[in-house]
Design a protein around this motif. Structure first.
Motif, mmCIF file in Angstrom:
data_model
loop_
_atom_site.group_PDB
_atom_site.id
_atom_site.type_symbol
_atom_site.label_atom_id
_atom_site.label_comp_id
_atom_site.label_asym_id
_atom_site.label_seq_id
_atom_site.Cartn_x
_atom_site.Cartn_y
_atom_site.Cartn_z
ATOM 1 N N PRO A 40 30.412 6.894 40.047
ATOM 2 C CA PRO A 40 29.655 6.123 39.456
ATOM 3 C C PRO A 40 29.207 6.692 38.345
ATOM 4 C CG PRO A 40 28.475 5.786 41.559
ATOM 5 C CD PRO A 40 29.053 6.970 41.449
ATOM 6 N N GLY A 41 29.191 6.245 37.075
ATOM 7 C CA GLY A 41 28.901 6.568 35.444
ATOM 8 C C GLY A 41 29.195 6.055 34.651
ATOM 9 N N PRO A 42 28.478 5.994 33.453
ATOM 10 C CA PRO A 42 28.344 4.693 32.503
ATOM 11 C C PRO A 42 29.538 4.138 31.641
ATOM 12 C CG PRO A 42 28.092 7.063 31.846
ATOM 13 C CD PRO A 42 28.077 6.995 33.146
ATOM 14 N N PRO A 43 30.125 3.575 31.406
ATOM 15 C CA PRO A 43 31.393 3.142 31.195
ATOM 16 C C PRO A 43 32.005 4.069 29.764
ATOM 17 C CG PRO A 43 30.334 1.609 30.133
ATOM 18 C CD PRO A 43 29.326 2.306 30.847
ATOM 19 N N THR A 44 33.411 5.164 29.609
ATOM 20 C CA THR A 44 33.788 5.002 27.915
ATOM 21 C C THR A 44 34.792 5.261 28.178
ATOM 22 O OG1 THR A 44 34.845 7.273 30.100
ATOM 23 C CG2 THR A 44 32.170 7.513 28.900
ATOM 24 N N GLY A 45 35.167 4.294 27.038
ATOM 25 C CA GLY A 45 36.485 4.083 25.949
ATOM 26 C C GLY A 45 36.821 2.090 25.772
ATOM 27 N N SER A 46 38.161 2.077 25.675
ATOM 28 C CA SER A 46 37.656 0.861 25.745
ATOM 29 C C SER A 46 38.734 0.076 26.067
ATOM 30 C CB SER A 46 37.537 0.359 24.014
ATOM 31 O OG SER A 46 39.199 0.952 23.822
ATOM 32 N N ALA A 47 39.152 1.007 27.373
ATOM 33 C CA ALA A 47 40.742 -0.339 28.052
ATOM 34 C C ALA A 47 39.947 -1.041 28.799
ATOM 35 C CB ALA A 47 41.381 0.638 28.716
ATOM 36 N N THR A 48 40.724 -2.600 28.463
ATOM 37 C CA THR A 48 40.797 -3.717 29.149
ATOM 38 C C THR A 48 41.807 -3.851 29.999
ATOM 39 O OG1 THR A 48 41.161 -4.913 27.161
ATOM 40 C CG2 THR A 48 39.013 -4.150 26.887
ATOM 41 N N ASP A 49 42.161 -4.181 30.444
ATOM 42 C CA ASP A 49 43.698 -3.783 31.091
ATOM 43 C C ASP A 49 43.991 -3.958 32.815
ATOM 44 O OD1 ASP A 49 45.806 -4.773 32.493
ATOM 45 O OD2 ASP A 49 47.751 -4.129 31.158
ATOM 46 N N ARG A 50 42.487 -5.042 33.859
ATOM 47 C CA ARG A 50 42.681 -3.803 35.137
ATOM 48 C C ARG A 50 43.105 -4.603 35.996
ATOM 49 N NH1 ARG A 50 37.094 -7.235 34.940
ATOM 50 N NH2 ARG A 50 36.912 -6.242 37.464
ATOM 51 N N GLN A 51 44.196 -5.335 35.301
ATOM 52 C CA GLN A 51 45.715 -5.295 37.024
ATOM 53 C C GLN A 51 46.736 -5.176 35.547
ATOM 54 O OE1 GLN A 51 44.861 -9.627 37.731
ATOM 55 N NE2 GLN A 51 44.459 -8.231 39.312
ATOM 56 N N SER A 52 46.542 -3.160 35.060
ATOM 57 C CA SER A 52 47.818 -2.734 35.079
ATOM 58 C C SER A 52 48.380 -2.322 36.176
ATOM 59 C CB SER A 52 47.714 -2.193 33.904
ATOM 60 O OG SER A 52 49.346 -1.400 33.810
ATOM 61 N N THR A 53 50.285 -1.994 35.809
ATOM 62 C CA THR A 53 51.002 -1.161 37.012
ATOM 63 C C THR A 53 50.839 0.736 36.755
ATOM 64 O OG1 THR A 53 53.015 -1.936 36.136
ATOM 65 C CG2 THR A 53 52.210 -3.428 37.513
#
Length: 203
Positions: A51-64
């Protein structure tokens, strides 16, 4: 709840945290039937992030791509109450970055290999032999075959039960699970076990 593991006892598999439940005695099982088989998925765990706060801005949660998956996991905001943009619209044939919104643990998950249509019933009760709260998952004939094959080939690995893109629990396989029924026990009260059973069945 701590780490969850799968143990095999006779023909029944037990998923347990190794902690004593707070409720003892006897209870009538509370049964749930999966409401929408398309919303529940069993996905292998590829990676687990604390667990931890979000870092960065990546949004593709279904990438291979593994690097993109890690970036998406780090950027994913797992706060309770925060809406999930996917919310059950994930593609089961692709990987998924998700989390356990109770614990805050983030996961990178492989494509699903079982779904809600492979589950016959989910029950919650207190095991009179141990005094622990127990959740029993009964698979269909086809689901039991797939479950036995997968667990037999993936001992030592985690599998996540995912409802509407959200991880409900992610136990570790300790042995091949045959017989078509799996039990979850752990550090929860009977009402908490009933809630988890209800969540697995779709609410």
């Amino acid at each position: 709840m701590g780490a969850v593991r799968i143990l095999l006892l006779a023909a029944v598999a037990v998923l347990a945290t190794g902690c004593q439940a707070e409720v003892a005695g006897h209870a009538v099982p509370t049964g749930f039937v999966v409401k929408d088989g398309t919303q529940l998925r069993f996905r292998p765990v590829l990676a687990e992030l604390p667990p931890g706060p979000p870092t960065g801005s990546a949004t593709d949660r279904q990438s291979t791509d593994p690097a993109t998956q890690q970036a998406a996991a780090q950027a994913f905001d797992c706060a309770q109450g925060k809406p999930d943009p996917l919310d059950g619209h994930d593609d089961p044939a692709r990987p998924l970055v998700s989390c356990d919104r109770v614990q805050g643990t983030k996961y990178v998950l492989a494509p699903g290999f079982l779904g809600g249509d492979d589950v016959g019933r989910v029950d919650a009760a207190v095991d009179p032999r141990t005094g622990r709260s127990v959740i029993s998952i009964s698979f269909t004939a086809a689901g039991a075959k797939t479950w036995a094959e997968w667990t037999g080939q993936n001992i030592g690995k985690q599998v996540a039960m995912v409802l509407k893109s959200r991880v409900l629990t992610a136990p570790t396989v300790q042995s091949a699970i045959t017989g078509g029924e799996t039990q979850i026990t752990g550090n929860f009260t009977l009402p908490e076990a009933q809630q988890l059973a209800r969540d697995i069945a779709g609410g």
